[in-house]
Design an enzyme around this catalytic site. Sequence first.
Site, PDB file in Angstrom:
ATOM      1  N   CYS A 186       0.832  -1.200   0.000  1.00  0.00           N
ATOM      2  CA  CYS A 186       0.000   0.000   0.000  1.00  0.00           C
ATOM      3  C   CYS A 186       0.875   1.262   0.000  1.00  0.00           C
ATOM      4  O   CYS A 186       1.526   1.554  -1.001  1.00  0.00           O
ATOM      5  CB  CYS A 186      -0.971  -0.031   1.175  1.00  0.00           C
ATOM      6  SG  CYS A 186      -2.400   1.059   0.958  1.00  0.00           S
ATOM      7  N   HIS A 239      -3.392  -5.496   0.093  1.00  0.00           N
ATOM      8  CA  HIS A 239      -2.896  -6.031   1.367  1.00  0.00           C
ATOM      9  C   HIS A 239      -2.895  -7.557   1.330  1.00  0.00           C
ATOM     10  O   HIS A 239      -3.839  -8.209   1.808  1.00  0.00           O
ATOM     11  CB  HIS A 239      -3.759  -5.529   2.523  1.00  0.00           C
ATOM     12  CG  HIS A 239      -3.577  -4.082   2.821  1.00  0.00           C
ATOM     13  ND1 HIS A 239      -2.656  -3.615   3.733  1.00  0.00           N
ATOM     14  CD2 HIS A 239      -4.177  -2.973   2.302  1.00  0.00           C
ATOM     15  CE1 HIS A 239      -2.704  -2.299   3.781  1.00  0.00           C
ATOM     16  NE2 HIS A 239      -3.614  -1.878   2.914  1.00  0.00           N
ATOM     17  N   GLU A 299      -1.329  -9.645   3.096  1.00  0.00           N
ATOM     18  CA  GLU A 299      -1.253 -10.270   4.420  1.00  0.00           C
ATOM     19  C   GLU A 299      -2.616 -10.708   4.934  1.00  0.00           C
ATOM     20  O   GLU A 299      -2.716 -11.621   5.771  1.00  0.00           O
ATOM     21  CB  GLU A 299      -0.600  -9.312   5.423  1.00  0.00           C
ATOM     22  CG  GLU A 299      -1.407  -8.103   5.841  1.00  0.00           C
ATOM     23  CD  GLU A 299      -1.288  -6.902   4.911  1.00  0.00           C
ATOM     24  OE1 GLU A 299      -1.693  -5.791   5.311  1.00  0.00           O
ATOM     25  OE2 GLU A 299      -0.790  -7.080   3.777  1.00  0.00           O
TER      26      GLU A 299
END
Length: 547
Positions: A380, A519, A521
């Site tokens: 990001c 994102h 993750e």
Amino acid sequence: MARYVFITGGVVSSLGKGLASAALGALLQARGFTVRLRKLDPYLNVDPGTMSPFEHGEVFVTDDGAETDLDLGHYERFTGVPARKTDSISSGRIYMNVLEKERRGDYLGKTIQVIPHVTNEIKDFLAIGAEDADFMLCEIGGTVGDIEGLPFFEAIRQFAHERPRGECIFMHLTLLPWLAASGELKTKPTQHSVKELRSIGIAPDVLVCRSEQPIPEKERAKIALFCNVRPGAVIPAYDLKSIYEAPLAYHKVGLDQAVLDAFNISPAPRPDLRRWEDVMDRLENAEGEVRVAIVGKYTQLEDAYKSIKEALTHGGMANRVRVQVEWIDAEVFEREDPSPHLQGIHAILVPGGFGERGTEGKIRAAAWAREKQIPYLGICLGMQMAVVEAARNLAGLSDAGSEEFDHEAGAKRFTPVVYHLKEWVQGNHVVERKLGDDKGGTMRLGAYSARLAEGSQVARVYGDTRIEERHRHRYEVDIAYREKLEAAGLRFSGMSPDGRLPEIVEHEGHPWFIGVQFHPELKSKPFAPHPLFADFVRAAVETSRLV
């Protein structure tokens, strides 16, 4: 119809309700049941999206664009069941829904009260998707006795009362403090917590007791007697070396069996725990270690980057290595040379964030990784700052910057390689945003598709050229500078399907330098590491062999 398990907490906060809920969900899955996990938060924010990471920790984002509590990340990581908007609610959202209905006249002129209007709204939320799973695990945030949580406790009391007998049980998590001076475990706080719960009409069926010391059978029997639960339903919960030990640890002390007994499910299916045995084998029998620096803005609170830290752990599992995270405040690099802080580091990760503070430090971290040929993953804002770094130092745009930090057009002359996104396509419609819009829920949120360039590094990592990842941002890299940046060696290797929004960049000729606007993750799991994190850690392992 689903059976409901309501998970509450007492004595103190941060005892691990979310982890216990997630572990229970994993254990029920291991026995062949389907599960869905849900979080009810008593705070008055509509969602945690506008909270500071220092205030609330990470904001977890779902595929359908909900900004939720970080516990939903635990739920997904332990069960693999993607969370939805209907799996998270707050007092703020409940009251907003009630007041919107009142303004429309839906209540036909009645006086609006907590009971029945607010509690009915909570019960309606609880009933959503009841046909989707065998078990619905609902965690109530906060601690019993908190004034803001009372409507939720009353709602779950009513909900259980209105359901057929045997469809709902209550699991209560408490603390057994150890008094070193007297050498005793004290059960009185647990007794008082259960008394508080019973005073509002809820009797726990299962008690989970957090303790730093072994709980003797005598104390468990005492708790069972005074709290009116079966002795087998008093479950000890001890500190663990890793959160991923929780399913096996809770199974060993009988949590899943106690829950099934409370529902009178007999005989209970035998659990298949091979998934979690493999996870623990990879954790406990690592064959090496790599050091990864996280250069961020909120490093004083690790929960602000919870999913990133866990995704790195998963990447380590995929490579059978232990990942040692080094937390570095990005502002340090604005005052000091990064080199002394990054010596011996095998990879650098620059995460997301909001606002200008620390961004020059992130840019210097990206420059150091590029120049030293160290693996770099920018997420990001971490991607955007890598683009600004390339624009300044490789593409000749020395005044490159972001509109996020320069709203006043005449205050400072700069080249806006990162701009405020005012319009984008979501599904089959166009979304429009203005700088003056409300902050909450106005970002580009949720899952979006991207197309990867054939032969690119990310296409190799994913093993595909079409992906879908979760987003949470309102600024984008400007496609107008693509030609100049690609001429300088920064490849735009992932784009939105319409070709307008850059999703991934990578430095050609670098061993491993990738920036992503999304994102990754948020979709990583211990039994299914995200490919970007697995390959990032692999690259860190390669670096460790060279230094």
